[in-house]
Write an enzyme that holds these catalytic residues in place. Structure first.
Site, PDB file in Angstrom:
ATOM      1  N   ASP A  26      11.353  -3.013  -6.778  1.00 25.08           N
ATOM      2  CA  ASP A  26      10.358  -3.942  -6.244  1.00 25.08           C
ATOM      3  C   ASP A  26      10.915  -4.734  -5.065  1.00 25.08           C
ATOM      4  O   ASP A  26      11.741  -5.625  -5.247  1.00 25.08           O
ATOM      5  CB  ASP A  26       9.928  -4.886  -7.377  1.00 25.08           C
ATOM      6  CG  ASP A  26       8.926  -5.937  -6.945  1.00 25.08           C
ATOM      7  OD1 ASP A  26       8.331  -5.789  -5.863  1.00 25.08           O
ATOM      8  OD2 ASP A  26       8.737  -6.911  -7.701  1.00 25.08           O
ATOM      9  N   ASP A  55       5.692  -4.160   0.374  1.00 16.29           N
ATOM     10  CA  ASP A  55       6.057  -4.440  -1.016  1.00 16.29           C
ATOM     11  C   ASP A  55       5.875  -3.218  -1.910  1.00 16.29           C
ATOM     12  O   ASP A  55       4.757  -2.835  -2.237  1.00 16.29           O
ATOM     13  CB  ASP A  55       5.206  -5.604  -1.531  1.00 16.29           C
ATOM     14  CG  ASP A  55       5.587  -6.045  -2.935  1.00 16.29           C
ATOM     15  OD1 ASP A  55       6.594  -5.546  -3.467  1.00 16.29           O
ATOM     16  OD2 ASP A  55       4.883  -6.903  -3.486  1.00 16.29           O
TER      17      ASP A  55
END
EC number: 3.4.23.34
Length: 396
Positions: free
Chosen positions: A96, A281
């Protein structure tokens, strides 16, 4: 002479890109949302979490409580494997770029979500130590909390020693119960890390485990397991993209934040006419933006509310508009098939919008988030050495 110079420049770029590449395979699984929809449980999930995805907004702040929009993980499909401890204990994680901590469930966790996942057992590791610090990450439905431990963390042949990580003792809500992943490995900047913990990639660089201070992500569009999807530490792979990388400066070193010039729908500038901020992201599945802007965008592409989310007519994909994000002067265009998520419900096609409203308030926001819907189309390189993001059309 000019040809020779160009050849030398290409060779230099190849040398910079290659170094020693450490490849982490990413497996693609059906998302939690798809599983809930297939079981006709999605509406009940929205209700039980007090969520209306049509009106969804969430305040996010960048303080030590590290608020995370839990809903981001509903559509996550790409996961990799790491190990912690000696002998190694394996965990499936989301890599992430929108957070900076590593956490996995603790053997001492009694939350329902922990019981369905791999749990770290510190007593089984000869290299484990406990600094004695607690941590807490606030999600929309509650807090994930526990203690910080330290141990060696291995990712496809790269072993980080003395890595501090979160051992969750409580996990919120139902979302993590059915999730395919055990934990999350954050690849954001250190300023995002809860508790002042040094992120995994920073330790990789400090311990000279990577030749180049960068990593890259390729997310295959192949629905059958996402064959070929991978995260590369220490460089990037030219075979995953066409043309040249376009480098975009990081505007704020927390998330991988960059500037958007504008957003066009059907060739007309509709948002960010004077520029705005976005983050690239890997930990967000969709493309998100301020809820009022996303509502306008859904209307523009012909999406309508269905069962708590936005859907489009699958038969209309060929007449829907392209959506283009202009970044550092370069257009990145998503076709309707790229920004629409296809699923099957009772043998029937169901097409949902790949856009989602999410309000991130100051000082962190407002922000647009370019998640997996974007990254599947554009190979992404995260360069810590030069604080920049490289983007290029991904090879299918």
């Amino acid at each position: 002479m000019k040809t020779l110079l160009l050849l030398l420049l290409v060779l230099l770029e190849l040398g910079e890109a290659q170094g020693s590449l450490h490849r982490v395979p990413l497996r693609r699984h059906p998302s939690l949302k798809k599983k809930l929809r297939a079981r006709s449980q999605l509406s009940e999930f929205w209700k039980s979490h007090n969520l209306d995805m049509i009106q969804f907004t969430e305040s996010c702040s960048m303080d030590q409580s590290a608020k995370e929009p839990l809903i981001n993980y509903l559509d996550m499909e790409y996961f990799g494997t790491i190990s912690i401890g000696s002998p190694p204990q394996n965990f499936t994680v989301i890599f992430d770029t929108g957070s900076s901590n590593l956490w996995v469930p603790s053997v001492y966790c009694t939350s329902p979500a922990c019981k369905t996942h791999s749990r770290f057992q510190p007593s089984q590791s000869s290299t484990y130590s406990q600094p004695g610090q607690s941590f807490s990450i606030q999600y929309g439905t509650g807090s994930l909390s526990g203690i910080i431990g330290a141990d060696q963390v291995s990712v496809e042949g790269l072993t980080v020693v003395g890595q501090q990580f979160g051992e969750s003792v409580t996990e919120p809500g139902q979302t993590f119960v059915d999730a395919e992943f055990d934990g999350i490995l954050g690849l954001g900047y250190p300023s995002l890390a809860v508790g002042g913990v040094t992120p995994v990639f920073d330790n990789m660089m400090a311990q000279n485990l990577v030749d180049l201070p960068m990593f890259s992500v390729y997310m295959s569009s192949n629905p059958e397991g996402g064959a070929g999807s991978e995260l590369i530490f220490g460089g990037y792979d030219h075979s995953h993209f066409s043309g040249s990388l376009n480098w975009v400066p990081v505007t704020k070193q927390a998330y991988w934040q960059i500037a958007l010039d504008n957003i066009q729908v059907g060739g007309t500038v509709m948002f960010c006419s004077e520029g705005c901020q976005a983050i690239v992201d890997t930990g967000t599945s969709l493309i998100t933006g301020p809820s009022d802007k996303i509502k306008q965008l859904q209307n523009a592409i012909g999406a309508a509310p269905v069962d708590g989310e936005y859907a489009v007519e699958c038969a209309n994909l060929n007449v829907m508009p392209d959506v283009t994000f202009t970044i550092n002067g370069v257009p990145y265009t998503l076709s309707p098939t790229a920004y629409t998520l296809l699923d099957f419900v009772d043998g029937m096609q169901f097409c949902s919008s790949g856009f989602q409203g999410l309000d991130i308030h100051p000082p962190a926001g407002p922000l647009w988030i370019l998640g997996d819907v974007f990254i599947r189309q554009f190979y992404s390189v995260f360069d810590r050495g030069n604080n920049r993001v490289g983007l290029a059309p991904a090879v299918p």
